[in-house]
Design a protein around this motif. Sequence first.
Motif, PDB file in Angstrom:
ATOM      1  N   GLU A   1       9.537   9.622  -2.265  1.00 17.59           N
ATOM      2  CA  GLU A   1      10.898   9.614  -1.711  1.00 17.59           C
ATOM      3  C   GLU A   1      11.937   9.765  -2.823  1.00 17.59           C
ATOM      4  O   GLU A   1      12.987  10.380  -2.629  1.00 17.59           O
TER       5      GLU A   1
ATOM      6  N   ASN B   1       1.886  -0.007   6.731  1.00 15.50           N
ATOM      7  CA  ASN B   1       2.765  -0.916   7.475  1.00 15.50           C
ATOM      8  C   ASN B   1       3.068  -2.224   6.751  1.00 15.50           C
ATOM      9  O   ASN B   1       4.141  -2.784   6.911  1.00 15.50           O
TER      10      ASN B   1
ATOM     11  N   GLY C   1      10.082  -1.658   8.684  1.00 16.97           N
ATOM     12  CA  GLY C   1       9.426  -0.763   9.635  1.00 16.97           C
ATOM     13  C   GLY C   1       8.162  -0.109   9.131  1.00 16.97           C
ATOM     14  O   GLY C   1       7.405  -0.698   8.372  1.00 16.97           O
ATOM     15  N   LYS C   2       7.961   1.123   9.556  1.00 16.69           N
ATOM     16  CA  LYS C   2       6.749   1.869   9.248  1.00 16.69           C
ATOM     17  C   LYS C   2       7.085   2.988   8.270  1.00 16.69           C
ATOM     18  O   LYS C   2       7.591   4.021   8.674  1.00 16.69           O
ATOM     19  N   PRO C   3       6.802   2.802   6.990  1.00 11.97           N
ATOM     20  CA  PRO C   3       7.143   3.845   6.010  1.00 11.97           C
ATOM     21  C   PRO C   3       6.440   5.155   6.329  1.00 11.97           C
ATOM     22  O   PRO C   3       5.210   5.213   6.382  1.00 11.97           O
ATOM     23  N   GLY C   4       7.215   6.194   6.537  1.00 13.17           N
ATOM     24  CA  GLY C   4       6.640   7.511   6.817  1.00 13.17           C
ATOM     25  C   GLY C   4       5.796   7.546   8.079  1.00 13.17           C
ATOM     26  O   GLY C   4       5.012   8.466   8.281  1.00 13.17           O
ATOM     27  N   TRP C   5       5.932   6.544   8.928  1.00 12.40           N
ATOM     28  CA  TRP C   5       5.124   6.429  10.149  1.00 12.40           C
ATOM     29  C   TRP C   5       3.636   6.502   9.833  1.00 12.40           C
ATOM     30  O   TRP C   5       2.839   7.024  10.596  1.00 12.40           O
ATOM     31  N   ASN C   6       3.253   5.976   8.692  1.00 17.12           N
ATOM     32  CA  ASN C   6       1.863   5.950   8.252  1.00 17.12           C
ATOM     33  C   ASN C   6       1.344   4.532   8.458  1.00 17.12           C
ATOM     34  O   ASN C   6       1.706   3.612   7.721  1.00 17.12           O
ATOM     35  N   ASP C   7       0.486   4.339   9.464  1.00 16.74           N
ATOM     36  CA  ASP C   7       0.032   2.999   9.828  1.00 16.74           C
ATOM     37  C   ASP C   7      -0.644   2.258   8.684  1.00 16.74           C
ATOM     38  O   ASP C   7      -0.599   1.031   8.614  1.00 16.74           O
TER      39      ASP C   7
END
Length: 199
Positions: free
Chosen positions: A112, A100, A91-97
């Motif tokens: 983390e 990706n 997926g998207k680690p940390g929602w940081n594009d």
Amino acid sequence: MYYDSPAWVQPRRNKCVQMKDGRICQYGAVVESKEKEAQLHARDRDVHWVRTEHGSGEIYKSNLYEKLLSLAAIKLSTLDPEGLGIEMEAGKPGWNDSMNGLPGLFASGFSELCELQRLVRFLIHAQVKLSGDSVLRLPREVAKLIQQLKLAMEEYYHDSDEADCRDESKDYSFWSRISDAREAYRETVRFGLKGQKHH
């Protein structure tokens, strides 16, 4: 309560692929389970909460300490092979594009790992304050995961005491063992918990 999702992270054997240039990458790690979606749609209420009896029983409830301990166990089982970070499995680690593509390259996050250390310290401190007040009861699946992690760490550090230098094959064996434990745990809880508690 725990959120119940039809999406799950596949085991390594299903998500690791060899590219044309010979490199190994991990792609297609997250899949939506049709069986799980059918199970969720069959419920008449409170659809997205984990249940006992492998999904057909009551909604499983726990306390905050139990949830945090479960999270710490999962994070620990996601250490990278060198023990320097938490694996970016999908997926998207940390929602940081901008990050990706990193899960496909087997990247891991040091920040983390620092958060995991902070969480473990908090749990140890809380356990000292709570001792005697209550008995910790975990789902049998989580207790088994923690036991497997404990055995893997004891063996790893026992062998490290006997060795004079770092052994990369030993590091890899430890990583493979805790990854196997994590994947087995995910498989057992994929459709819910049995509902049995372990002290």
